[in-house]
Design a protein around this motif. Structure first.
Motif, PDB file in Angstrom:
ATOM      1  N   HIS A 114       0.787  -1.244   0.000  1.00  0.00           N
ATOM      2  CA  HIS A 114       0.000   0.000   0.000  1.00  0.00           C
ATOM      3  C   HIS A 114       0.811   1.283   0.000  1.00  0.00           C
ATOM      4  CE1 HIS A 114      -4.419  -0.972   0.380  1.00  0.00           C
ATOM      5  NE2 HIS A 114      -3.824  -2.122   0.182  1.00  0.00           N
ATOM      6  N   HIS A 115       1.744   1.426   0.919  1.00  0.00           N
ATOM      7  CA  HIS A 115       2.320   2.758   1.080  1.00  0.00           C
ATOM      8  C   HIS A 115       3.829   2.765   0.899  1.00  0.00           C
ATOM      9  CE1 HIS A 115      -1.496   2.745   3.481  1.00  0.00           C
ATOM     10  NE2 HIS A 115      -1.732   3.599   2.519  1.00  0.00           N
ATOM     11  N   HIS A 163      -2.041  -2.022   7.582  1.00  0.00           N
ATOM     12  CA  HIS A 163      -2.344  -0.942   6.637  1.00  0.00           C
ATOM     13  C   HIS A 163      -1.718   0.389   7.037  1.00  0.00           C
ATOM     14  CE1 HIS A 163      -4.910   1.939   4.330  1.00  0.00           C
ATOM     15  NE2 HIS A 163      -4.649   1.049   3.398  1.00  0.00           N
ATOM     16  N   LEU A 229      -4.493   4.664   8.922  1.00  0.00           N
ATOM     17  CA  LEU A 229      -3.309   5.309   8.343  1.00  0.00           C
ATOM     18  C   LEU A 229      -2.583   6.070   9.428  1.00  0.00           C
ATOM     19  CD1 LEU A 229      -4.983   6.083   5.005  1.00  0.00           C
ATOM     20  CD2 LEU A 229      -2.683   5.168   5.174  1.00  0.00           C
ATOM     21  N   HIS A 333      -9.885   8.345   7.053  1.00  0.00           N
ATOM     22  CA  HIS A 333      -8.971   7.461   6.321  1.00  0.00           C
ATOM     23  C   HIS A 333      -7.560   8.046   6.465  1.00  0.00           C
ATOM     24  CE1 HIS A 333      -7.766   4.508   3.377  1.00  0.00           C
ATOM     25  NE2 HIS A 333      -7.464   5.404   2.470  1.00  0.00           N
ATOM     26  N   HIS A 400      -6.969  11.662   1.160  1.00  0.00           N
ATOM     27  CA  HIS A 400      -5.556  11.888   1.487  1.00  0.00           C
ATOM     28  C   HIS A 400      -5.143  13.306   1.133  1.00  0.00           C
ATOM     29  CE1 HIS A 400      -4.912   7.618   2.197  1.00  0.00           C
ATOM     30  NE2 HIS A 400      -5.602   7.370   1.093  1.00  0.00           N
ATOM     31  N   GLY A 440      -7.618   7.914  -5.424  1.00  0.00           N
ATOM     32  CA  GLY A 440      -7.352   7.401  -4.076  1.00  0.00           C
ATOM     33  C   GLY A 440      -6.332   8.300  -3.415  1.00  0.00           C
ATOM     34  N   HIS A 441      -5.093   7.844  -3.386  1.00  0.00           N
ATOM     35  CA  HIS A 441      -4.035   8.727  -2.898  1.00  0.00           C
ATOM     36  C   HIS A 441      -3.678   9.744  -3.970  1.00  0.00           C
ATOM     37  CE1 HIS A 441      -2.227   7.298   0.939  1.00  0.00           C
ATOM     38  NE2 HIS A 441      -2.799   6.138   0.623  1.00  0.00           N
ATOM     39  N   LYS A 462      -8.619   5.009  -9.421  1.00  0.00           N
ATOM     40  CA  LYS A 462      -9.101   3.637  -9.346  1.00  0.00           C
ATOM     41  C   LYS A 462      -9.839   3.213 -10.614  1.00  0.00           C
ATOM     42  CE  LYS A 462      -7.866   3.559  -4.974  1.00  0.00           C
ATOM     43  NZ  LYS A 462      -6.577   2.949  -4.640  1.00  0.00           N
ATOM     44  N   HIS A 502      -1.522   2.544  -4.413  1.00  0.00           N
ATOM     45  CA  HIS A 502      -2.147   3.329  -3.364  1.00  0.00           C
ATOM     46  C   HIS A 502      -1.260   4.550  -3.217  1.00  0.00           C
ATOM     47  CE1 HIS A 502      -5.292   0.420  -2.233  1.00  0.00           C
ATOM     48  NE2 HIS A 502      -4.485  -0.355  -2.918  1.00  0.00           N
TER      49      HIS A 502
END
Ligand code: K7E
Ligand code: CUA
Length: 675
Positions: A114-115, A163, A229, A333, A400, A440-441, A462, A502
């Protein structure tokens, strides 16, 4: 701008609004939204032979990898395997890298990243490492940015869904991981509807500034919410870490409605400086926990796995002042800290505002004991006592936020498909730009650091319906590049991405471009089965195990005729690429191998395990087009029936030697690369 042929053609292709396209597609009456016009092409055009200005590192999402792009061109440069096997370079297939994918659950060849998070010094990306989390079976990884290779993976015990990870402190002393899914800790068989009683979350602080030595410094036992997050404080808030949580309802079924009931959930503000004090004072409990630490030995380049058996667990009840909850609307989030370290921005997925907390007010609220209530020993601060302001009518579905370092914040809006730019301090929306679609991000180079590099924002989307040529039932994911250097954001480019990125981070290419290694030193190769020259190759039988040491060099293998292997043997081919020249790779593939192939970077030894099932002659060959005589780079292995007595022997044929001579003359004539 002078109009060249190139810009004309690109303009015609991309810019439907210009005349050429309008004529060509005259049946189309409306202009498609989101087409770029004007000088956008020239802003992303990196001419052949020129370099991009930034490296961007994007998570691959469900492919478990990291992909590297150049910006502004959007050209993909490399896919770095991390938590998933990768057929392009044998990651997780060859014997040297298999241990990297070991966990206490066994060998896991696929996870979900994810990050992407760059290491920092003094709060800015320093170009040493990239960290990334494995979300499903919680793990964190370190990628070395001189080799673009994963060097280290640490499993996170007492966790499920890693996550909120692997965000770093400003000095990379720690990276973090928090549970998305609460579970019984330690995990055990309980009724699922005993959630409120038995399920807990944890936050892990992982030491990260020593390569090869990542470990859990301590864990904090938290109420059973979903931790989503995190981001570290910086400047005045350095020493604190902020994590979002949702599902304060503690639902365990139909979360889409049952976890969306409360008006506010929480940001957990963790004083990790305080945690260090409590750990030093012996307030953490030794908590038996099995987890694996995998790392690549620098000299042998062989991955090793070790199992660890205990962590230090801190209970907030035993360490007053460790954690506070900041009420935050609504199922937040993202949580992002502005460059000054004063503002803590939450993306409440279902909220109608973007709430921003103040670190100064947080300190004061703690001093004033402005508490609403306490949850499991964690004081809940009053919303109004910590709130700096709210961005009103920002759009729908804020997720985000990143920063440009000029006093502005940029928030991705998933539902209304846009990036919203707003001003820190006044909270007014100053610009919005549509994304195509469902961002998303988003990422600004250095955009979560003390000093953002700015210039561009990248939206990671997405949904791409209608943006690309269709490819069956699944369409590409994509990123969009925006120029943020002026008052108004300008869409410059769409580019397809691999997997489902992401988060991503980027840094100026100049920071790491010239630090790239060009080959691995043969002299320093400490693989126990290395062959540095043909004279060190050979074949050895030990019971049913056969080890074959092979060298690869343009354009032959030595040995290339191998005898004495029997059906049912376990054969290990240890192939060393003895080239000492940048980017000269060889491959190794053998008919019927169930364990894929090898790809060998210059100077490296890789091992393929092969169990021949029936007698016969099996060819092997090089799979990387390495020279004019690449097609000649082949050999044969003879497999005899079980129990026969063909002596083990290995030869290099005269043909190979003559190829070598030819190669040398070709090279002397064409490239001048060889000394
Ligand atoms: Cu928003 Cu995993 Cu950071 Cu996806 S997460 S978008
Ligand atoms: Cu070596 Cu092709």
């Amino acid at each position: 701008m002078p109009i060249s042929r190139t810009t004309l053609i690109r303009g015609a292709t991309i810019a439907g609004a210009v005349g050429i396209a309008a004529v060509a597609f005259s049946c189309r009456t409306t202009v498609k939204p989101g087409l770029v016009t004007g000088d956008a092409p020239s802003k992303v055009y990196v001419a052949p032979g020129q370099y991009d200005e930034f490296y961007a590192f994007m998570s691959g999402g469900f492919n478990g990898q990291v992909s590297v792009y150049g910006l502004p061109s959007g050209r993909m440069l490399k896919l770095i395997p991390v938590f998933s096997q990768h057929a392009e370079n044998g990651w997780g297939y060859n014997e040297e890298t298999k241990p990297m994918l070991q966990t206490t659950h066994g060998f896991i060849p696929w996870d979900d990243t994810h990050h992407a998070e760059l290491s920092q010094t003094n709060g800015v990306p320093d170009g040493r490492w990239l960290f990334i989390n494995g979300n499903n079976t919680p793990r964190v990884a370190r990628i070395d940015l001189t080799r673009f290779e994963t060097d280290e993976i640490l499993e996170i015990p007492n966790a499920a869904g890693g996550h909120a990870s692997p965000f770093t402190t400003p000095d990379s002393k720690y990276i973090v991981s928090a549970t998305r899914f609460s579970v019984p800790i330690p995990n055990k068989d309980v009724a699922i509807d005993s959630y409120a009683k038995n399920f807990r979350g944890t936050m892990s602080f992982i030491t990260a500034d020593q390569p090869g030595k990542m470990d859990i410094a301590f864990q904090i036992l938290m109420p059973g919410f979903n931790y989503d997050l995190g981001h570290a404080g910086k400047g005045p808030s350095q020493g604190w870490f902020f994590f979002t949580s949702y599902n304060s309802e503690q639902a365990f079924t139909k979360l889409e409605s049952n976890a969306s009931k409360n008006d506010k959930d929480f940001i957990a503000a963790v004083n990790y400086a305080k945690a260090e004090t409590c750990v030093a004072e012996g307030k953490a409990k030794a908590f038996p926990s099995q987890y694996m630490h995998n790392y690549v030995d620098e000299k042998s380049r062989i991955a090793k796995s070790e199992t660890k058996t205990s962590v230090k667990m801190l209970d907030p009840n035993d360490c007053p002042g460790l954690v506070y909850y900041l009420p935050t609307p609504k199922s937040p989030h993202g949580v992002d800290v502005d460059p000054t370290g004063e503002y803590i921005v939450a993306g409440g997925k279902l909220a109608s505002v973007i709430p921003v907390h103040s670190f100064k007010k947080l300190e004061k609220a703690i001093a004033d004991k402005a508490f609403e209530t306490t949850i499991d020993g964690i004081p809940v601060l009053k919303y109004d006592a910590v709130l700096a302001g709210e961005v009103q009518k920002p759009g729908l579905g804020p997720l985000h936020t990143e920063f440009d370092g000029k006093g502005y914040a940029y928030t991705s809006m998933f539902i209304s498909s846009e990036i919203v730019k707003w001003k820190l301090g006044t909270w007014e929306v100053v610009d919005r730009a549509p994304t195509y679609y469902s961002v998303g991000h988003l990422m600004i180079p250095g955009g979560d650091s003390k000093s953002p590099f700015g210039k561009y924002a990248v939206a990671m989307n997405k949904i791409t319906k209608d943006r690309y040529l269709p490819t069956g039932a699944e369409l590409t994911q994509s990123a969009q590049l925006y120029d943020i250097s002026g008052d108004k954001m300008k869409l410059l480019l769409d580019f397809p991405t691999i997997g489902e990125p992401h988060y991503a981070q980027a840094l100026p290419a100049a920071m790491i471009r010239d630090k790239q290694i060009k080959f691995f030193s043969l002299k320093d190769n400490a693989n126990p089965f290395v062959a540095r020259a043909e004279s060190e190759t050979g074949i050895q039988r030990n019971g049913k195990r056969v080890d074959v040491k092979v060298i690869a060099i343009r354009s032959h293998f030595a040995p290339d005729n191998i005898n004495g292997v029997q059906q049912g043997d376990t054969v290990f081919f240890h192939v060393t690429n003895i080239e000492q020249d940048w980017d000269i790779l060889h491959g190794f593939a053998i008919l019927g191998a169930e364990n894929a192939e090898l790809i060998l970077q210059p100077g490296e030894t890789r091992t393929l395990k092969w169990i021949p099932k029936s007698p016969g002659i099996y060819p092997f060959y090089c799979t990387d087009f390495c020279s004019a005589l690449h097609q000649e780079m082949q050999g044969y292995i003879r497999v005899a029936p079980r129990g026969t007595t063909v002596a083990v022997s290995a030869t290099t044929s005269a043909k190979a030697q003559s190829q070598m001579a030819r190669l040398e003359s070709i090279h002397a004539g064409h490239t001048g690369e060889r000394k």
